[in-house]
Design a protein around this motif. Structure first.
Motif, PDB file in Angstrom:
ATOM      1  N   GLN A  80      60.352 -59.375  91.151  1.00 49.47           N
ATOM      2  CA  GLN A  80      59.633 -59.588  89.897  1.00 49.47           C
ATOM      3  C   GLN A  80      58.168 -59.233  90.156  1.00 49.47           C
ATOM      4  O   GLN A  80      57.540 -59.820  91.046  1.00 49.47           O
ATOM      5  N   VAL A  81      57.621 -58.314  89.379  1.00 53.30           N
ATOM      6  CA  VAL A  81      56.330 -57.723  89.717  1.00 53.30           C
ATOM      7  C   VAL A  81      55.296 -57.966  88.620  1.00 53.30           C
ATOM      8  O   VAL A  81      55.579 -57.775  87.430  1.00 53.30           O
ATOM      9  N   THR A  82      54.111 -58.360  89.040  1.00 48.59           N
ATOM     10  CA  THR A  82      52.938 -58.430  88.169  1.00 48.59           C
ATOM     11  C   THR A  82      51.850 -57.541  88.752  1.00 48.59           C
ATOM     12  O   THR A  82      51.534 -57.643  89.941  1.00 48.59           O
ATOM     13  N   GLN A  89      60.258 -55.466 105.733  1.00 48.82           N
ATOM     14  CA  GLN A  89      61.033 -56.599 106.241  1.00 48.82           C
ATOM     15  C   GLN A  89      60.932 -57.834 105.358  1.00 48.82           C
ATOM     16  O   GLN A  89      61.878 -58.614 105.249  1.00 48.82           O
ATOM     17  N   GLU A  90      59.781 -58.045 104.705  1.00 48.54           N
ATOM     18  CA  GLU A  90      59.523 -59.306 104.022  1.00 48.54           C
ATOM     19  C   GLU A  90      59.982 -59.340 102.567  1.00 48.54           C
ATOM     20  O   GLU A  90      60.389 -60.396 102.072  1.00 48.54           O
ATOM     21  N   LEU A  91      59.891 -58.224 101.858  1.00 48.27           N
ATOM     22  CA  LEU A  91      60.207 -58.247 100.436  1.00 48.27           C
ATOM     23  C   LEU A  91      61.705 -58.402 100.219  1.00 48.27           C
ATOM     24  O   LEU A  91      62.505 -57.635 100.757  1.00 48.27           O
ATOM     25  N   ALA A  92      62.088 -59.385  99.422  1.00 52.10           N
ATOM     26  CA  ALA A  92      63.501 -59.666  99.184  1.00 52.10           C
ATOM     27  C   ALA A  92      63.776 -59.693  97.683  1.00 52.10           C
ATOM     28  O   ALA A  92      62.942 -60.162  96.895  1.00 52.10           O
ATOM     29  N   PRO A  93      64.934 -59.190  97.253  1.00 49.30           N
ATOM     30  CA  PRO A  93      65.266 -59.191  95.825  1.00 49.30           C
ATOM     31  C   PRO A  93      65.146 -60.582  95.218  1.00 49.30           C
ATOM     32  O   PRO A  93      65.518 -61.585  95.834  1.00 49.30           O
ATOM     33  N   GLY A  94      64.601 -60.614  93.988  1.00 46.69           N
ATOM     34  CA  GLY A  94      64.451 -61.876  93.281  1.00 46.69           C
ATOM     35  C   GLY A  94      63.136 -62.575  93.538  1.00 46.69           C
ATOM     36  O   GLY A  94      62.747 -63.477  92.781  1.00 46.69           O
ATOM     37  N   GLU A  95      62.428 -62.205  94.606  1.00 50.04           N
ATOM     38  CA  GLU A  95      61.132 -62.813  94.876  1.00 50.04           C
ATOM     39  C   GLU A  95      60.080 -62.246  93.922  1.00 50.04           C
ATOM     40  O   GLU A  95      60.317 -61.274  93.206  1.00 50.04           O
ATOM     41  N   ARG A  96      58.918 -62.886  93.937  1.00 51.71           N
ATOM     42  CA  ARG A  96      57.817 -62.481  93.060  1.00 51.71           C
ATOM     43  C   ARG A  96      56.703 -61.843  93.890  1.00 51.71           C
ATOM     44  O   ARG A  96      56.405 -62.306  94.985  1.00 51.71           O
ATOM     45  N   VAL A  97      56.110 -60.793  93.338  1.00 50.43           N
ATOM     46  CA  VAL A  97      54.996 -60.142  94.015  1.00 50.43           C
ATOM     47  C   VAL A  97      53.920 -59.797  93.000  1.00 50.43           C
ATOM     48  O   VAL A  97      54.227 -59.349  91.883  1.00 50.43           O
ATOM     49  N   VAL A  98      52.680 -60.031  93.366  1.00 49.44           N
ATOM     50  CA  VAL A  98      51.528 -59.588  92.581  1.00 49.44           C
ATOM     51  C   VAL A  98      50.894 -58.413  93.315  1.00 49.44           C
ATOM     52  O   VAL A  98      50.603 -58.512  94.520  1.00 49.44           O
ATOM     53  N   VAL A  99      50.701 -57.317  92.611  1.00 51.50           N
ATOM     54  CA  VAL A  99      49.982 -56.175  93.155  1.00 51.50           C
ATOM     55  C   VAL A  99      48.583 -56.203  92.561  1.00 51.50           C
ATOM     56  O   VAL A  99      48.413 -56.114  91.338  1.00 51.50           O
ATOM     57  N   ALA A 100      47.578 -56.353  93.419  1.00 50.58           N
ATOM     58  CA  ALA A 100      46.192 -56.413  92.973  1.00 50.58           C
ATOM     59  C   ALA A 100      45.577 -55.032  93.122  1.00 50.58           C
ATOM     60  O   ALA A 100      45.308 -54.585  94.242  1.00 50.58           O
TER      61      ALA A 100
END
Length: 439
Positions: free
Chosen positions: A163-165, A133-144
């Motif tokens: 956008q993924v780091t 529900q929360e992830l939206a195109p163009g947003e940034r996410v860090v995967v730890a």
């Protein structure tokens, strides 16, 4: 639940009468946690698709399943399970199948103990629903975290247009050989993922209770979300007052599932034996289901046993033109001990005959003992169809076979799916030839 159902099946066969009560802290049962990244990515349409059996189906089978019942302590002398905010439940035999909890560092919480907004693991169906529900195109996410879940959640986020780091304390897929993990890291970078290896999140920058950036040792990375994929710890607090836990907080059941008289355990709260007899912590659903089935059979008077593990595992990273499958089985390099003398060769080839459009690159790493020629491990990285080749190697390892057995066994061939000399067997043959060299 595999233990509970097997108890009833075996009881019917042996003529025993059992009352099977299951206490579950959450509201969901028998679901595929491994499928969570694929729900987040959109490849799986509905949350219910991940549910193998609903609570109602378990109850219809004769199990007294009680959801929303968190067991906080097991009193083994009184034979009572103490339930948070509820009535205690008496038992004659108890099965501990509490699984594991995601590692959640201090930085995942605000000073008052509340979770930081936008920061969560990918562990439960509740997590799956929230991320979808929360992830939206163009947003940034860090995967730890750069393990299996980290890689799969990176894939899901990229597929969702974020956008993924990726930040990982060592290497991407560090339980694999460096050349195998490097293939996945390279594929991630090809699709625009920033891969930061040998780094760790030290803290968060928070605005109005929600994450705004992650802090690394040398810089900050702005982000809207953080996926916490830093591994798991066994959920065994309910037995912390006993002497049944190992130094790492796990239970160590024998091959029948028994930990102590009247106490049984299976799943991610446990260590398991390798085929060579060593204890290892390998929290995988395949092991949990098999160990649960054997345990349930034993409780009801059967004779099934859990015969151990090889460490076989598989995952993929597939976005756009990049499709990488990685798999491994056998003894990891850091687990090899004397008197084993490993000989290792890395072989590159194709998944199909080179003239076929299906042909994709594949890298295979094979290790065998120089003296006994026993196969030790196989790791695979490659395009579509590469990963499941590891199962042939797992079969040889399971039967304690040699590198020659793998090189010469009869495997299938057709140009769209293999080469005339299967690349897995070429890899094994090269190890055998290296062992045979004089000196």
């Amino acid at each position: 639940m595999s233990a509970a159902h097997q108890m009833l099946r075996t009881a019917r066969r042996t003529g025993r009468t059992l009352e099977v009560t299951v206490l579950e802290a959450g509201q969901f049962t028998s679901y595929s946690a491994c499928g969570i990244p694929y729900l987040v990515s959109g490849e799986v349409d509905e949350l219910d698709d991940l549910v193998a059996r609903t609570p109602e189906q378990h109850r219809a089978a004769g199990i007294d399943l009680r959801t929303g019942q968190r067991v906080t302590r097991l009193d083994l002398d009184a034979r009572v399970a103490e339930v948070e905010g509820g009535d205690d439940v008496a038992f004659d035999q108890v099965v501990v199948a509490t699984g594991a909890c995601p590692r959640m560092p201090q930085w995942t919480r605000l000073p008052d103990g509340a979770p930081v907004g936008g920061v969560r693991p990918a562990s439960t169906l509740e997590d799956a629903r929230a991320w979808a529900q929360e992830l939206a195109p163009g947003e940034r996410v860090v995967v730890a975290g750069g393990g299996y879940i980290g890689v799969e959640m990176v894939e899901a986020a990229v597929r969702r247009g974020l956008q993924v780091t990726l930040v990982t304390r060592s290497r991407v897929l560090s339980t694999f050989a460096p050349e195998v993990g490097a293939e996945v890291a390279r594929g991630m970078r090809e699709v625009g993922v920033e891969v930061v290896e040998h780094a760790a999140v030290t803290d968060l920058e928070v605005e109005d209770g929600r994450v705004a950036a992650v802090r690394l040792r040398e810089r900050s990375v702005p982000t809207d979300h953080v996926v916490v994929a830093l591994g798991v710890v066994p959920a065994t607090d309910l037995l912390a007052h006993t002497d049944l836990l190992s130094e790492r907080g796990t239970l160590r059941p024998d091959e029948t599932g028994r930990v102590a008289p009247g106490v049984w355990a299976a799943g991610d709260c446990c260590e398991v034996r390798t085929r060579d007899g060593a204890w290892t912590y390998a929290p995988l659903g395949t092991h949990a289901n098999k160990a649960g089935r054997a345990l349930g059979d034993q409780v009801a008077g059967g004779d099934l046993t859990f015969p151990g593990v090889l460490g076989t595992a598989i995952t993929r990273f597939a976005v756009g033109e990049v499709h990488l499958e990685v798999a491994r089985t056998g003894i990891l390099d850091h687990q090899v001990a004397a008197p084993v003398d490993p000989v290792t060769v890395v072989t590159r080839g194709t998944t199909a005959s080179g003239y076929m459009p299906e042909a994709a690159p594949i890298t295979i790493r094979v290790s065998a003992d120089r003296v006994s020629r026993r196969l030790l491990s196989v790791e695979v990285a490659g395009g579509p169809g590469a990963g499941k080749r590891v199962d042939a190697a797992a079969a040889v390892l399971w039967l304690r076979g040699s590198v020659d057995d793998l090189a010469w066994m009869d495997l299938a061939y057709a140009p769209p799916v293999a080469t005339a000399w299967e690349v897995l067997q070429i890899a094994a043959r090269r190890v055998a030839e290296l062992i045979d060299q004089p000196g």
